[in-house]
Every structure is written in structure tokens, then in C-alpha cells.
Motif scaffolding. Sequence first.
Motif, PDB file in Angstrom:
ATOM      1  N   ALA A  57       8.202   6.760 -20.068  1.00 52.52           N
ATOM      2  CA  ALA A  57       7.305   6.303 -19.009  1.00 52.52           C
ATOM      3  C   ALA A  57       6.831   4.878 -19.269  1.00 52.52           C
ATOM      4  CB  ALA A  57       6.104   7.238 -18.910  1.00 52.52           C
ATOM      5  N   THR A  58       6.553   4.569 -20.534  1.00 49.78           N
ATOM      6  CA  THR A  58       6.117   3.211 -20.891  1.00 49.78           C
ATOM      7  C   THR A  58       7.219   2.206 -20.647  1.00 49.78           C
ATOM      8  OG1 THR A  58       4.697   4.167 -22.608  1.00 49.78           O
ATOM      9  CG2 THR A  58       5.134   1.802 -22.722  1.00 49.78           C
ATOM     10  N   ILE A  59       8.444   2.573 -20.999  1.00 50.98           N
ATOM     11  CA  ILE A  59       9.581   1.677 -20.778  1.00 50.98           C
ATOM     12  C   ILE A  59       9.743   1.378 -19.296  1.00 50.98           C
ATOM     13  CG2 ILE A  59      12.103   1.496 -20.913  1.00 50.98           C
ATOM     14  CD1 ILE A  59      11.976   3.080 -23.511  1.00 50.98           C
ATOM     15  N   GLN A  60       9.601   2.399 -18.467  1.00 52.48           N
ATOM     16  CA  GLN A  60       9.730   2.199 -17.027  1.00 52.48           C
ATOM     17  C   GLN A  60       8.657   1.277 -16.486  1.00 52.48           C
ATOM     18  OE1 GLN A  60       9.607   6.253 -15.618  1.00 52.48           O
ATOM     19  NE2 GLN A  60      11.819   6.545 -15.820  1.00 52.48           N
ATOM     20  N   GLN A  61       7.456   1.364 -17.031  1.00 46.96           N
ATOM     21  CA  GLN A  61       6.353   0.522 -16.579  1.00 46.96           C
ATOM     22  C   GLN A  61       6.494  -0.923 -17.040  1.00 46.96           C
ATOM     23  OE1 GLN A  61       2.842   2.615 -18.039  1.00 46.96           O
ATOM     24  NE2 GLN A  61       2.266   3.118 -15.946  1.00 46.96           N
ATOM     25  N   LEU A  62       6.961  -1.109 -18.269  1.00 45.70           N
ATOM     26  CA  LEU A  62       6.913  -2.431 -18.890  1.00 45.70           C
ATOM     27  C   LEU A  62       8.253  -3.137 -18.986  1.00 45.70           C
ATOM     28  CD1 LEU A  62       4.440  -1.585 -21.795  1.00 45.70           C
ATOM     29  CD2 LEU A  62       3.950  -2.916 -19.746  1.00 45.70           C
ATOM     30  N   VAL A  76     -12.785 -14.484 -15.313  1.00 43.88           N
ATOM     31  CA  VAL A  76     -12.053 -15.257 -14.314  1.00 43.88           C
ATOM     32  C   VAL A  76     -11.014 -14.359 -13.643  1.00 43.88           C
ATOM     33  CG1 VAL A  76     -10.562 -17.253 -13.938  1.00 43.88           C
ATOM     34  CG2 VAL A  76     -12.368 -17.358 -15.653  1.00 43.88           C
ATOM     35  N   PRO A  77     -10.981 -14.296 -12.301  1.00 43.65           N
ATOM     36  CA  PRO A  77      -9.979 -13.474 -11.607  1.00 43.65           C
ATOM     37  C   PRO A  77      -8.559 -13.934 -11.929  1.00 43.65           C
ATOM     38  CG  PRO A  77     -11.717 -14.183 -10.102  1.00 43.65           C
ATOM     39  CD  PRO A  77     -11.900 -14.961 -11.363  1.00 43.65           C
ATOM     40  N   ALA A  78      -7.624 -13.011 -11.928  1.00 45.76           N
ATOM     41  CA  ALA A  78      -6.229 -13.364 -12.202  1.00 45.76           C
ATOM     42  C   ALA A  78      -5.598 -14.073 -11.006  1.00 45.76           C
ATOM     43  CB  ALA A  78      -5.430 -12.107 -12.541  1.00 45.76           C
ATOM     44  N   ASP A  79      -6.013 -13.721  -9.791  1.00 45.40           N
ATOM     45  CA  ASP A  79      -5.443 -14.311  -8.578  1.00 45.40           C
ATOM     46  C   ASP A  79      -5.851 -15.775  -8.449  1.00 45.40           C
ATOM     47  OD1 ASP A  79      -6.187 -14.655  -5.296  1.00 45.40           O
ATOM     48  OD2 ASP A  79      -4.171 -14.016  -5.837  1.00 45.40           O
ATOM     49  N   ILE A  86       2.321 -14.794 -18.053  1.00 42.62           N
ATOM     50  CA  ILE A  86       2.865 -13.436 -18.107  1.00 42.62           C
ATOM     51  C   ILE A  86       2.041 -12.553 -19.035  1.00 42.62           C
ATOM     52  CG2 ILE A  86       4.544 -14.074 -19.902  1.00 42.62           C
ATOM     53  CD1 ILE A  86       5.031 -11.465 -17.107  1.00 42.62           C
ATOM     54  N   VAL A  87       1.566 -13.112 -20.171  1.00 36.46           N
ATOM     55  CA  VAL A  87       0.763 -12.328 -21.113  1.00 36.46           C
ATOM     56  C   VAL A  87      -0.575 -11.948 -20.483  1.00 36.46           C
ATOM     57  CG1 VAL A  87      -0.494 -12.412 -23.307  1.00 36.46           C
ATOM     58  CG2 VAL A  87       1.849 -13.269 -23.175  1.00 36.46           C
ATOM     59  N   TYR A  88      -1.208 -12.886 -19.813  1.00 39.82           N
ATOM     60  CA  TYR A  88      -2.491 -12.607 -19.163  1.00 39.82           C
ATOM     61  C   TYR A  88      -2.338 -11.492 -18.122  1.00 39.82           C
ATOM     62  CZ  TYR A  88      -7.015 -13.501 -16.937  1.00 39.82           C
ATOM     63  OH  TYR A  88      -8.283 -13.372 -16.442  1.00 39.82           O
ATOM     64  N   GLN A 138      -4.144  -7.798 -18.251  1.00 42.51           N
ATOM     65  CA  GLN A 138      -5.007  -7.350 -17.161  1.00 42.51           C
ATOM     66  C   GLN A 138      -4.570  -5.998 -16.603  1.00 42.51           C
ATOM     67  OE1 GLN A 138      -7.887  -8.999 -15.915  1.00 42.51           O
ATOM     68  NE2 GLN A 138      -7.566 -10.061 -17.850  1.00 42.51           N
ATOM     69  N   GLN A 139      -3.256  -5.763 -16.575  1.00 44.34           N
ATOM     70  CA  GLN A 139      -2.741  -4.538 -15.955  1.00 44.34           C
ATOM     71  C   GLN A 139      -2.568  -3.388 -16.942  1.00 44.34           C
ATOM     72  OE1 GLN A 139       0.838  -5.215 -13.698  1.00 44.34           O
ATOM     73  NE2 GLN A 139       0.942  -3.127 -12.930  1.00 44.34           N
ATOM     74  N   PHE A 140      -2.113  -3.706 -18.169  1.00 46.17           N
ATOM     75  CA  PHE A 140      -1.771  -2.641 -19.108  1.00 46.17           C
ATOM     76  C   PHE A 140      -2.601  -2.677 -20.397  1.00 46.17           C
ATOM     77  CE2 PHE A 140       2.107  -3.684 -16.703  1.00 46.17           C
ATOM     78  CZ  PHE A 140       2.361  -2.457 -16.105  1.00 46.17           C
ATOM     79  N   GLY A 141      -3.465  -3.674 -20.544  1.00 47.52           N
ATOM     80  CA  GLY A 141      -4.264  -3.773 -21.751  1.00 47.52           C
ATOM     81  C   GLY A 141      -3.498  -4.395 -22.900  1.00 47.52           C
ATOM     82  N   VAL A 142      -4.206  -4.600 -24.018  1.00 49.33           N
ATOM     83  CA  VAL A 142      -3.578  -5.209 -25.198  1.00 49.33           C
ATOM     84  C   VAL A 142      -2.490  -4.294 -25.759  1.00 49.33           C
ATOM     85  CG1 VAL A 142      -3.998  -6.065 -27.537  1.00 49.33           C
ATOM     86  CG2 VAL A 142      -5.682  -6.503 -25.746  1.00 49.33           C
ATOM     87  N   GLY A 143      -2.710  -2.985 -25.685  1.00 45.75           N
ATOM     88  CA  GLY A 143      -1.689  -2.048 -26.161  1.00 45.75           C
ATOM     89  C   GLY A 143      -0.393  -2.172 -25.385  1.00 45.75           C
ATOM     90  N   GLY A 144      -0.503  -2.356 -24.082  1.00 44.37           N
ATOM     91  CA  GLY A 144       0.690  -2.555 -23.263  1.00 44.37           C
ATOM     92  C   GLY A 144       1.399  -3.852 -23.609  1.00 44.37           C
ATOM     93  N   LEU A 145       0.620  -4.892 -23.935  1.00 40.64           N
ATOM     94  CA  LEU A 145       1.219  -6.175 -24.325  1.00 40.64           C
ATOM     95  C   LEU A 145       2.019  -6.039 -25.614  1.00 40.64           C
ATOM     96  CD1 LEU A 145       1.560  -9.261 -24.162  1.00 40.64           C
ATOM     97  CD2 LEU A 145      -0.625  -9.466 -25.360  1.00 40.64           C
ATOM     98  N   VAL A 146       1.472  -5.301 -26.574  1.00 37.85           N
ATOM     99  CA  VAL A 146       2.171  -5.098 -27.852  1.00 37.85           C
ATOM    100  C   VAL A 146       3.510  -4.406 -27.617  1.00 37.85           C
ATOM    101  CG1 VAL A 146       2.097  -3.830 -30.039  1.00 37.85           C
ATOM    102  CG2 VAL A 146       0.077  -5.084 -29.254  1.00 37.85           C
ATOM    103  N   ILE A 147       3.511  -3.385 -26.767  1.00 34.11           N
ATOM    104  CA  ILE A 147       4.757  -2.653 -26.483  1.00 34.11           C
ATOM    105  C   ILE A 147       5.739  -3.545 -25.733  1.00 34.11           C
ATOM    106  CG2 ILE A 147       5.739  -0.686 -25.248  1.00 34.11           C
ATOM    107  CD1 ILE A 147       3.126   0.806 -25.766  1.00 34.11           C
TER     108      ILE A 147
END
Length: 558
Positions: free
Chosen positions: A244-249, A155-158, A84-86, A90-99
Motif C-alpha cells: 500500500a505504501t509503494i502504491q502511494q509513494l 505557510v500554505p503549500a499552494d 517535492i520534499v515539502y 505535507q501529504q505523508f509526513g516525515v515517515g512517508g518522506l523517509v520511505i
Amino acid sequence: MINLFRPKLIDTLKNYTLGQFYKDVVAGVIVGIVALPLAIAFAIASGVSPEKGIFTAIIAGLVISALGGSRVQIGGPTGAFIVIVYGIVQQFGVGGLVIATFMAGILLIIMGVAKLGNTIKYIPYPLVIGFTTGIAVIIFSSEIKDFLGLKMGSVPADFISKWRDYGQHLSSVNLYALFIGVFTLLVVLLWPKVTHKIPGSLIAIVISTFLVWFFHLPVETIGSRFGAIPSSLPRPVIPGVSVATIQQLIRPAFTIALLGSIESLLSAVVADGMTGGTHRSNTELIAQGLANICSSIFGGIPATGAIARTATNVKNGGRTPIAGIIHAVTLLLIMLFVGKWAALIPMATLAGILIVVAWNMSELGNFIAVFKGSKSDAAVLLTTFGLTVLVDLTVAIEIGMILAAFLFMRKMMQTSSVQQAVFSADQLTDLELNPEVIPAGVDVFEINGPLFFGAAYKFKDAMKVLEKPARVLIIRMRNVPVIDATGIRVLRDVHQEIKKKGTKLILSEVNSEQVMAELKRARLLFQIGKGNTGDTFEKALKRANDILSKAVIYQMHK
């Protein structure tokens, strides 16, 4: 609130002894050494820099031990979060992971305050085994590049794309990296036969790092990929969260929270079995939430209770949260004084360690056992496993839960039945009644099983056989444990329909408190009429006779 959140640390310090402190220090130091390579490996496998795993193990490990509901729980990054973290990185960056980690911490606190700690354990076992084995397969797949030293891009995520790329770059295998990877596997697997005091992963790291450094082997290391590892904690920063961030994450955050709650409480249960203690599940969830909030503030990744490290803690004498606190302090000291040497660790060594972790996570024996069980359990297992590997862990959990719920409802529908009761003379004798006591003007139906929206249609179909209802209809509900709004609606419809035809309805043997409470709340008992609900079948028959007698008298006067 005191009963809801009461850390075990408070209780354990009451009769704390110097002897137990010594045992906790020894266990904490050992677990801290065990946690170091795992924290680095889990961070790298998750798509972030290695120090973030160390930050998480220190900060979250300290909070979980100090505020948790288990005496011996060791917290930190775990393999279950890698997938899930990877995906989030890949989709939201490290900043998205922190949030997302910050939001997951808030969700965990809400779950604890809502007293959902005891509810989490009811998540279907096939679902848990399905996504756990799926995560193990993904971890194994993600480490092939470093294990073989393949010269390729990211390495591809898929899953399928990942193995296709491996096949295309198979000719670029680095034999030195392969040697280091195989050596690591052998050491980690065989070292426990020598001793359990020192972890095999640490021995593999020390020896392989020395070999690479001394012989200048051409293999990739942590330093060559990520640079130097910081020797201090970063400044805490509260992440900015917008609508908007809450809706995404919100979905990945919920997955982190659900996964964290499952693994932490499962680890606490395992620890209880090893120590004979009892954990406080809601306190543990709140502590896990606070730990993830603190981890995100320091730029860390999601954390939860770690079963293997918790077991190591118990086996080495740890019996209080002090051991977990010592484990966090040990990691901090290692980072401050020895962290710079971690940059020399070969990536192939970490890949070998994670392949062993993946094998231990796979629970292949349990997977095969569930697969050979009922078809419904096998369906949930394979669906969750397949979606975890091929699609996404969030989707796997959502679809797996929905499928498990539908299959459970199907089983409940199969156990529910509605049939017209036919009594023999022997059965009536048991009731201290005679055959003639049940006159021709009474029909008796019996409902067996829960009367909910999935089974209510059976009751409606059964009522259709009454082309000409009798003067009195008795419905026996002695085997109805629960009823929902649909079941009540069906009973109300039947009552209104037969009432038009002059038939009286009597509900017999409503023994379930839940059913009785729902019937009262829906005012159905009031509509049926006073006296038309009997707690025994004898009373229902007596009431039926009274109704028939009054009807006869009424006809005579008429």
C-alpha cells in the motif's frame, strides 16, 4: 558488473600523492564549511528539522564521493528537492518522506544497472529549464515569511494561497528580521568581491548570529523554532515498506529519482568540463541510489550531486573523491563540536541565503532564450514552469515529457513525406539509364523521413492516388532511417491490396540497418518475394523489367 560499477576512487588512489592529498584536504574543508548553512537551510525549507539536512550531507556526501563515478562530485541535499520534499512531508509526513527516499534510492540503482546513465541526458532542455525556474520561484516564495519576519501560522503549500496569506499578514513585518535578511543578501552577493576562499553565506551567518545574540534582537532563530540541534548521528533504522505504501509513494519516489539523476549527471558533466575528466554515468547513478538509501536509513532527506559545491571543490584544488570524503568528515566534526551553536542562527539569515540560491537556480537568461526560440520549445517551457509553480512538480515533469514527445512526433511527421517520383532525362542519365528503360507499367514512389505511426497515414494517402496500379510498384526507401510496427503494417496492407490487383511490389534502397532488421523480423521481405528488395535503384528497375518481360511472355503463351 565491474564495467558497470567501478567507483572513481579506485582509479584515483593508484598514483595518489601527498601533494594532492593536501589539496584535497583544503578543498574538502572549505566545501564542508560551505555545505553546512546550505544543508540546514534546505532542510528547513523542505519542511523538516535542520539536523536532517546535516545528516544527509554527511551520510550521502560520504557515499557519493566514495562510490561515485565522478572524481570531484560533491553530494548532499539541494534546492531542487525542496518542492517535492515539502509536498511529500505535507501529504505523508516525515515517515512517508523517509520511505519515498528509500524507494527512490532503489529506483536509481535500477536505472544505473539498466545502463540508463547515458539516456538521462536526452531529457528535453526546455523541460529542465522550466521546472528548474519553477522550483526557484517556489523557493523564493517560501522564504518571504522568514525574510520579513511575518507573524503568521504555517505557510500554505499552494502558491496562490501562499501569497494571499502574505498579503493578509503584511502589517506584521518584523523590521529587525527584515534588516537581518537584507544584510544577509548584501553580504552573500558582495563578499565574493573580497575573496572566494571563505563563502559569503558563512560570513553572513557568523555576523548576523552574533548581532542577534549580542543585542538580543527579537527575531526567530533555529533554536526558538526547532529546539537544540543534536550533536550525534541517529541510530540507523530500515523503513518498513508495504504494498500500500509503494502504491502511494511510487510517483513522488520516481520524481525524486528522476530529479536526482538529472541533477547529479548534469553536475558531473559540468565537473568534467572544469577538470577535463570523464565520469562514469551508470556508476554515478548506482552510487546516488546507495546514498539515498543510506540517507533514509539515518532519517535524512533526498540527496544528489550539487553543482555549486562541486564547482567550489574544483576551484579550491579538489581532484579526487578524497576531497568529498573530507567534506563529509568536516561536517561530522562541525556537528559534533559546534552543532549546538547552530541553534542561534536567525531564520531571516537562512531565508536570505535561500533567496540567493533561488536567484542562481532561476537561470533567467536561459529561460528567456528558450522562450524566444521555437514555439514548441516555448510551449514545453511554459507548461512545465506553470505546472511546477501552480500544481505539482511530479505532474509538471509528466505532462512536460508527454508534451515534448508529442511535439517531437509532430516535427517528425512534418519532415516525413511520400510522393510519386517523376524522373527527368537528366536524372535517368545519372543512373546510366535511358528514358525508355522505365516503361509505362512501373510506378515509383519515394518515402522521405521516418516511417512511424505518426507519419504512416501519409503513405496510405499517397497510395490512394493509384486508381489503377501499374504492373510493378517500386517504393524507394533510401531516406527512411527508422520504421516501427505501424509503418510495417502499412507496407503489408499496401502489398496485400496491390497483390490482389496483380501488381508486384519492389522495395528499393533499404539502406538503414534498423529498417532492414525490422522488415526481416516481420517476415515482410519473405511475403514480398525473393529478389524484390534491391539495394540500389538500378537493381530495382532491372527487377521491374524482368517482371514485365515475364508477364509479356506469359501472355503470349496464354
